[in-house]
Design a protein around this motif. Structure first.
Motif, PDB file in Angstrom:
ATOM      1  N   ILE A 145     -25.066  46.947 -51.654  1.00  0.00           N
ATOM      2  CA  ILE A 145     -25.781  45.461 -52.219  1.00  0.00           C
ATOM      3  C   ILE A 145     -26.221  45.979 -53.626  1.00  0.00           C
ATOM      4  N   MET A 146     -26.103  44.772 -54.478  1.00  0.00           N
ATOM      5  CA  MET A 146     -26.381  45.032 -55.889  1.00  0.00           C
ATOM      6  C   MET A 146     -27.931  44.702 -56.199  1.00  0.00           C
ATOM      7  N   LEU A 147     -28.344  44.895 -57.324  1.00  0.00           N
ATOM      8  CA  LEU A 147     -29.625  44.385 -57.785  1.00  0.00           C
ATOM      9  C   LEU A 147     -29.945  43.149 -57.691  1.00  0.00           C
ATOM     10  N   ASN A 148     -29.175  42.256 -58.194  1.00  0.00           N
ATOM     11  CA  ASN A 148     -29.547  40.684 -58.313  1.00  0.00           C
ATOM     12  C   ASN A 148     -29.454  40.205 -56.575  1.00  0.00           C
ATOM     13  N   VAL A 149     -28.671  40.857 -55.795  1.00  0.00           N
ATOM     14  CA  VAL A 149     -28.499  40.365 -54.686  1.00  0.00           C
ATOM     15  C   VAL A 149     -29.894  41.115 -53.783  1.00  0.00           C
ATOM     16  N   TYR A 150     -30.354  42.117 -53.898  1.00  0.00           N
ATOM     17  CA  TYR A 150     -31.563  42.838 -53.430  1.00  0.00           C
ATOM     18  C   TYR A 150     -32.808  41.846 -53.807  1.00  0.00           C
ATOM     19  N   THR A 151     -33.049  41.472 -55.057  1.00  0.00           N
ATOM     20  CA  THR A 151     -33.788  40.504 -55.539  1.00  0.00           C
ATOM     21  C   THR A 151     -33.766  39.261 -54.500  1.00  0.00           C
ATOM     22  N   GLU A 152     -32.547  38.803 -54.440  1.00  0.00           N
ATOM     23  CA  GLU A 152     -32.560  37.662 -53.629  1.00  0.00           C
ATOM     24  C   GLU A 152     -32.891  37.860 -52.114  1.00  0.00           C
ATOM     25  N   PHE A 153     -32.758  39.083 -51.579  1.00  0.00           N
ATOM     26  CA  PHE A 153     -33.188  39.529 -50.383  1.00  0.00           C
ATOM     27  C   PHE A 153     -34.681  39.402 -50.379  1.00  0.00           C
ATOM     28  N   LEU A 154     -35.517  39.981 -51.329  1.00  0.00           N
ATOM     29  CA  LEU A 154     -36.925  39.979 -51.403  1.00  0.00           C
ATOM     30  C   LEU A 154     -37.589  38.570 -51.269  1.00  0.00           C
ATOM     31  N   GLU A 155     -36.948  37.970 -52.049  1.00  0.00           N
ATOM     32  CA  GLU A 155     -37.379  36.518 -52.174  1.00  0.00           C
ATOM     33  C   GLU A 155     -37.412  35.689 -51.109  1.00  0.00           C
ATOM     34  N   ASP A 156     -35.904  36.095 -50.260  1.00  0.00           N
ATOM     35  CA  ASP A 156     -35.667  35.094 -48.877  1.00  0.00           C
ATOM     36  C   ASP A 156     -36.879  35.693 -47.961  1.00  0.00           C
ATOM     37  N   CYS A 157     -37.114  36.899 -47.906  1.00  0.00           N
ATOM     38  CA  CYS A 157     -38.198  37.480 -46.934  1.00  0.00           C
ATOM     39  C   CYS A 157     -39.513  37.338 -47.420  1.00  0.00           C
ATOM     40  N   ARG A 158     -39.789  37.081 -48.403  1.00  0.00           N
ATOM     41  CA  ARG A 158     -41.252  36.826 -49.052  1.00  0.00           C
ATOM     42  C   ARG A 158     -41.848  37.994 -48.949  1.00  0.00           C
ATOM     43  N   ILE A 159     -41.307  39.058 -49.500  1.00  0.00           N
ATOM     44  CA  ILE A 159     -41.983  40.467 -49.418  1.00  0.00           C
ATOM     45  C   ILE A 159     -42.941  40.431 -50.919  1.00  0.00           C
ATOM     46  N   PRO A 160     -42.406  40.443 -51.752  1.00  0.00           N
ATOM     47  CA  PRO A 160     -43.220  40.616 -53.096  1.00  0.00           C
ATOM     48  C   PRO A 160     -44.082  39.519 -53.168  1.00  0.00           C
ATOM     49  N   SER A 161     -45.441  39.723 -53.736  1.00  0.00           N
ATOM     50  CA  SER A 161     -46.687  38.906 -54.069  1.00  0.00           C
ATOM     51  C   SER A 161     -46.879  38.766 -55.698  1.00  0.00           C
ATOM     52  N   LYS A 162     -47.009  37.632 -56.214  1.00  0.00           N
ATOM     53  CA  LYS A 162     -47.651  37.711 -57.635  1.00  0.00           C
ATOM     54  C   LYS A 162     -49.049  37.982 -57.625  1.00  0.00           C
ATOM     55  N   LYS A 163     -49.888  37.881 -56.599  1.00  0.00           N
ATOM     56  CA  LYS A 163     -51.212  38.276 -56.667  1.00  0.00           C
ATOM     57  C   LYS A 163     -51.449  39.544 -56.381  1.00  0.00           C
ATOM     58  N   SER A 164     -50.457  40.289 -55.784  1.00  0.00           N
ATOM     59  CA  SER A 164     -51.024  41.688 -55.505  1.00  0.00           C
ATOM     60  C   SER A 164     -50.515  42.564 -56.560  1.00  0.00           C
ATOM     61  N   MET A 165     -51.097  43.688 -56.576  1.00  0.00           N
ATOM     62  CA  MET A 165     -50.959  44.727 -57.543  1.00  0.00           C
ATOM     63  C   MET A 165     -50.019  45.966 -57.179  1.00  0.00           C
ATOM     64  N   HIS A 166     -49.919  45.934 -55.584  1.00  0.00           N
ATOM     65  CA  HIS A 166     -49.215  46.811 -54.864  1.00  0.00           C
ATOM     66  C   HIS A 166     -47.919  46.511 -54.732  1.00  0.00           C
ATOM     67  N   TYR A 167     -47.485  45.302 -54.308  1.00  0.00           N
ATOM     68  CA  TYR A 167     -46.360  44.936 -53.906  1.00  0.00           C
ATOM     69  C   TYR A 167     -45.708  43.470 -54.519  1.00  0.00           C
ATOM     70  N   ASN A 168     -45.906  43.562 -55.895  1.00  0.00           N
ATOM     71  CA  ASN A 168     -45.465  42.527 -56.916  1.00  0.00           C
ATOM     72  C   ASN A 168     -44.181  42.618 -56.901  1.00  0.00           C
ATOM     73  N   ARG A 169     -43.234  41.872 -57.947  1.00  0.00           N
ATOM     74  CA  ARG A 169     -41.957  41.926 -57.812  1.00  0.00           C
ATOM     75  C   ARG A 169     -41.588  43.141 -58.740  1.00  0.00           C
ATOM     76  N   ALA A 170     -42.361  43.375 -59.695  1.00  0.00           N
ATOM     77  CA  ALA A 170     -41.971  44.758 -60.310  1.00  0.00           C
ATOM     78  C   ALA A 170     -41.978  45.929 -59.532  1.00  0.00           C
ATOM     79  N   ALA A 171     -42.855  46.081 -58.746  1.00  0.00           N
ATOM     80  CA  ALA A 171     -42.974  47.365 -57.879  1.00  0.00           C
ATOM     81  C   ALA A 171     -42.005  47.298 -56.993  1.00  0.00           C
ATOM     82  N   CYS A 172     -41.604  46.233 -56.226  1.00  0.00           N
ATOM     83  CA  CYS A 172     -40.482  46.186 -55.279  1.00  0.00           C
ATOM     84  C   CYS A 172     -39.159  46.445 -55.908  1.00  0.00           C
ATOM     85  N   ASP A 173     -38.679  46.145 -57.285  1.00  0.00           N
ATOM     86  CA  ASP A 173     -37.802  46.426 -57.969  1.00  0.00           C
ATOM     87  C   ASP A 173     -37.758  47.764 -58.202  1.00  0.00           C
TER      88      ASP A 173
END
Length: 484
Positions: free
Chosen positions: A152-180
């Motif tokens: 799984i490449m990085l761009n597809v991994y990001t798509e996986f995160l968005e599909d499963c709604r794992i990151p949150s913009k409001k969170s300091m712990h599990y935002n998009r940058a932390a998941c990447d």
């Protein structure tokens, strides 16, 4: 001199038993029993169990992963001691004359190795129960990338995160940058995992066991950094259970849950229920046979010589021995799909990649047998044609006549033209997951005929177009490749 007498022809194997029933053992699909890792026509529970054991064994050898487990054990011990101190302090009040100060609580020594083994076992049980969901989602997102079909490449991994709604913009712990960042941490690997990278794994992609580690780290990030509403911190295996249930199982696309057995049809033999009962989502009663049936067998046998010639012309040869075939890799399959006129507005690169990934049998150890895991066998190729015919919108004859086309090939060639303005004749049964009313062999028959016509134009067959002329031209291409 006495004339040499030709030996009698070998006796032909009967395709039906004494009662006239079709024998699957005499079909074109039966070579899978000897070629595939499951040693059967389906991906069996035993094969999935063996695959999980290989992935988990490889994961336990990763030094970074073990350090994370030991750190989690120490962190849990500190939390327990802190909670014990708070509870002990609340038992004493300032008005006590005899006790103006609460007694100090000694930190209990932590058995890191022992507790780490317990935590590893709990994670093992959770992963094992949900392995089918993990495997199907990994296969789906690996198919969406441009790399090899086993990572799984990085761009597809990001798509996986968005599909499963794992990151949150409001969170300091599990935002998009932390998941990447977790992708980079896991992908970096360590010395204990260097042999895996050397065997063929990409340096910028997640392998199957690394995807499992990412899920565990994501679970800790999403559910383990803050206490639950009850005030209790979740253990790591509880966080993983929450991630799989509340994120993957709830938000994954339906295509990411697809297992190859659903398309192949009903299994007539009983399998060992020991491992299947331990896996969530394993279906014992498969749908009625769609691929493994007499009509499909007879259709493929009718066109077997031409289909073998097409497969041989595009397959990848072993660099060490050009007489040995590796099989049909993903780039070769995409090239074949273009040459045979499959790719158009109705059937894109995404659908072609999914057909490729779902048509292959499970490879238990994809690192040790890297070439096998990258390619389709000839039987896999036959299944892939069936999936293409099921996904593409192949109109009925009356629909073609109504739209002004005499043949299916004429309609599909109009779709293939650059900047084509032809409208796709849509049917309700179009797509991978939509049930079809027509039998599969009627759609595959039309698709094969279109492939012949497209190859006739592509290969510049001058004489009267026929299956024999196409086969002859393809055999010439195979000879030229072998000579080069």
């Amino acid at each position: 001199k006495p004339k040499k007498v030709a030996p009698p022809p070998p006796p032909q194997e009967e395709e039906h038993d004494d009662e006239g029933r079709w024998l699957l053992e005499r079909s074109v699909f039966w070579p899978r029993v000897s070629e595939s890792d499951p040693k059967y026509l389906y991906n069996t529970p035993e094969a999935f169990y063996n695959s999980f054991q290989v992935d988990w064994g490889r994961l336990k050898k990763r030094g970074r992963f073990i350090k994370m487990i030991e750190h989690e054990v120490n962190q849990n011990a500190e939390r327990k001691n802190a909670m014990a101190r708070v509870a002990s302090d609340s038992e004493f009040s300032d008005s006590d004359e005899d006790n103006a100060k609460a007694p100090a609580i000694q930190d209990q020594p932590v058995d890191v190795k022992g507790d780490a083994k317990v935590l590893l076992y709990l994670l093992y049980q959770t992963m094992r129960r949900h392995y089918l969901l993990i495997y199907s989602s990994f296969s789906y997102y690996a198919a969406l990338g441009k790399g090899d079909p086993n990572s799984i490449m990085l761009n597809v991994y990001t798509e996986f995160l968005e599909d499963c709604r794992i990151p949150s913009k409001k969170s300091m712990h599990y935002n998009r940058a932390a998941c990447d960042t977790l992708f980079i941490v896991v992908n970096k690997g360590d010395s204990a995992n260097g042999s895996v990278r050397k065997a063929g794994g990409s340096d910028i992609a997640l392998l199957r066991h690394e995807f499992m580690e990412v899920l565990i780290r994501l679970a800790k990030l999403r559910y383990g950094m803050k206490p639950s509403p009850s005030g209790k911190f979740n253990n790591l295996h509880e966080c993983l259970e929450l991630l799989l249930d509340e994120r993957l199982d709830r938000y994954l696309p339906d295509e990411a849950r697809t297992l190859s057995n659903d398309f192949r049809g009903e299994a007539k033999e009983a399998w060992n229920k020991k491992h299947a009962s331990e896996m969530v989502g394993y279906q014992w009663k498969l749908p009625p046979a769609r691929l493994y049936c007499e009509e499909m067998d007879l259709l493929y046998k009718e066109h077997l010589a031409t289909l073998k010639a097409i497969f041989a012309a595009f397959q990848k040869l072993d660099k060490r021995d050009f007489r040995t075939s590796v099989g049909l890799t993903r780039p070769q399959w995409i090239e074949l799909a273009h040459y045979t006129g499959m790719m158009d507005k109705d059937f894109s690169l995404r659908e072609a990649n999914l057909c490729f990934v779902w048509s292959r049998m499970l490879v238990v150890n994809e690192i040790k047998h890297w070439q096998k895991a990258q390619a389709m066998s000839f039987v896999d190729f036959l299944e892939c044609l069936g999936r293409v015919a099921d996904c593409k919108c192949i109109p009925r004859t009356e629909d073609l006549v109504e739209a002004g086309y005499e043949t299916l090939s004429q309609y599909l060639q109009a779709l293939m033209m650059p900047n084509s303005t032809v409208d796709v004749i849509r049917r309700d049964s179009t797509g991978f997951l939509t049930p079809s009313e027509r039998p599969l062999h009627s759609k595959v028959s039309l698709l094969i005929e279109h492939m012949y016509r497209a190859l006739t134009n592509t290969l510049n067959v001058v004489e009267v177009p026929s299956h024999h002329a196409v086969v002859t031209k393809l055999k010439e291409i195979v000879k030229q490749r072998a000579a080069a």
